[in-house]
Design a protein around this motif. Structure first.
Motif, short mmCIF file in Angstrom:
data_model
loop_
_atom_site.label_atom_id
_atom_site.label_comp_id
_atom_site.label_asym_id
_atom_site.label_seq_id
_atom_site.Cartn_x
_atom_site.Cartn_y
_atom_site.Cartn_z
N TYR A 1 8.82 -15.87 2.20
CA TYR A 1 9.76 -16.06 3.29
C TYR A 1 9.80 -14.83 4.16
N ASN A 2 10.67 -13.88 3.96
CA ASN A 2 10.70 -12.88 5.02
C ASN A 2 10.73 -11.43 4.56
N ARG A 3 10.46 -11.17 3.30
CA ARG A 3 10.52 -9.78 2.90
C ARG A 3 9.38 -9.40 1.96
N MET A 4 8.92 -8.19 2.10
CA MET A 4 8.07 -7.57 1.11
C MET A 4 8.33 -6.07 1.19
N GLY A 5 7.81 -5.32 0.25
CA GLY A 5 8.08 -3.90 0.25
C GLY A 5 6.91 -3.10 -0.28
N GLU A 6 7.10 -1.80 -0.32
CA GLU A 6 6.03 -0.90 -0.73
C GLU A 6 6.61 0.14 -1.69
N ILE A 7 5.92 0.34 -2.82
CA ILE A 7 6.32 1.34 -3.79
C ILE A 7 5.09 2.14 -4.21
N GLU A 8 5.12 3.43 -3.94
CA GLU A 8 4.08 4.35 -4.39
C GLU A 8 2.68 3.81 -4.10
N GLY A 9 2.44 3.43 -2.85
CA GLY A 9 1.12 2.98 -2.45
C GLY A 9 0.74 1.59 -2.91
N ARG A 10 1.74 0.81 -3.30
CA ARG A 10 1.48 -0.58 -3.69
C ARG A 10 2.34 -1.52 -2.87
#
Length: 269
Positions: free
Chosen positions: A9-18
């Motif tokens: 749907y409308n979200r994703m994120g980034e953690i430590e280059g992933r």
């Protein structure tokens, strides 16, 4: 980037280059940039509607079909990689099709629909430290499957369905301190995905018409001075109900949605 088939749907994120993305298949997909490889972390039941990455933790918002609940869980990529229950919407606020945004350890849950299918204009906040829920003023428009993002203490909500036949291009916002809603200029497309790029509001994709499923590749930046949406380079692919995210270096990434499952990026100066 490598591809994975999902309908986010409308979200994703980034953690430590992933890169972390939630799929309609109920699983969490994690792309390690260095190896260009996807890993999948399985959750047995429910659609993942939102993913928020915060202080090394993925906050994963799930519509749990078995329990008929909207559940918020935590997933620690650097520990045992297990799902942990965090909280659930209170019974009186139990909705589907909501949108979620995170700001200063507070989780904002906006829009959605009741179990009978009625669209709502409610907005509420959960303090992640105490688990306490509070209500904001009602939004001016009923949004379901909308998009939300918080920029400079302001929560923006737009798009989604306004009833079973029409999609919306209405955008409204509220300061997180006074919690009162106002509308801003409508987006060019209906049902776009909103995101923040270098602390500026950007909309991507959506539908060209309210009642026709004709995806768009439009990308626009909201200019606060002129209160107008200004064009940015179009996406390569047309998509709606997709994920959009801005990396720390200002790169805009769009992924999945309908009918596209590819990932593409734009370097925004």
């Amino acid at each position: 980037m490598s591809h994975v088939r999902w309908f986010p749907y409308n979200r994703m994120g980034e953690i430590e280059g992933r890169l972390v993305v939630g799929g309609r298949d109920g699983n969490l997909h994690v792309l390690t940039y260095e190896h260009d490889k996807w890993d999948k972390f399985v959750r047995k039941n429910g659609y993942i509607r939102n993913v928020l990455c915060h202080q090394g933790v993925c906050l994963v918002c799930v519509e749990d079909g078995d329990k008929d609940q909207f559940v918020i869980e935590q997933f620690y990529l650097n520990e045992d990689k297990k799902w942990r229950f965090l909280t659930v919407l209170p019974n009186e606020l139990q909705l589907g099709g909501v949108s979620v945004a995170l700001h200063d350890n507070s989780l904002y849950v906006v829009g959605g629909r009741t179990k009978s299918g009625e669209r709502v204009n409610t907005a509420c906040v959960c303090d992640l430290h105490s688990g306490h829920w509070s209500k904001m003023d009602d939004m001016q428009t009923k949004h379901c499957f909308c998009s939300s993002v918080i920029i400079n203490n302001t929560v923006f909500v737009g798009g989604g369905e306004i009833d079973g036949h029409y999609s919306s291009n209405i955008v409204e916002c509220a300061d997180v301190r006074d919690r009162k809603w106002r509308t801003i200029s409508s987006t060019t497309t209906c049902w776009p995905t909103l995101t923040s790029v270098s602390n500026r509001l950007v909309e991507t994709g959506g539908l060209t018409q309210q009642r026709i499923c004709s995806p768009s590749n439009i990308v626009e930046l909201y200019d606060e001075r002129s209160t107008k949406w200004l064009p940015l380079p179009h996406m390569t692919h047309k998509r709606m109900a997709h994920a959009a995210f801005s990396t720390q270096n200002g790169e805009l990434i769009t992924a999945g949605g309908y009918p596209e499952y590819s990932i593409e990026s734009l370097k925004c100066d």
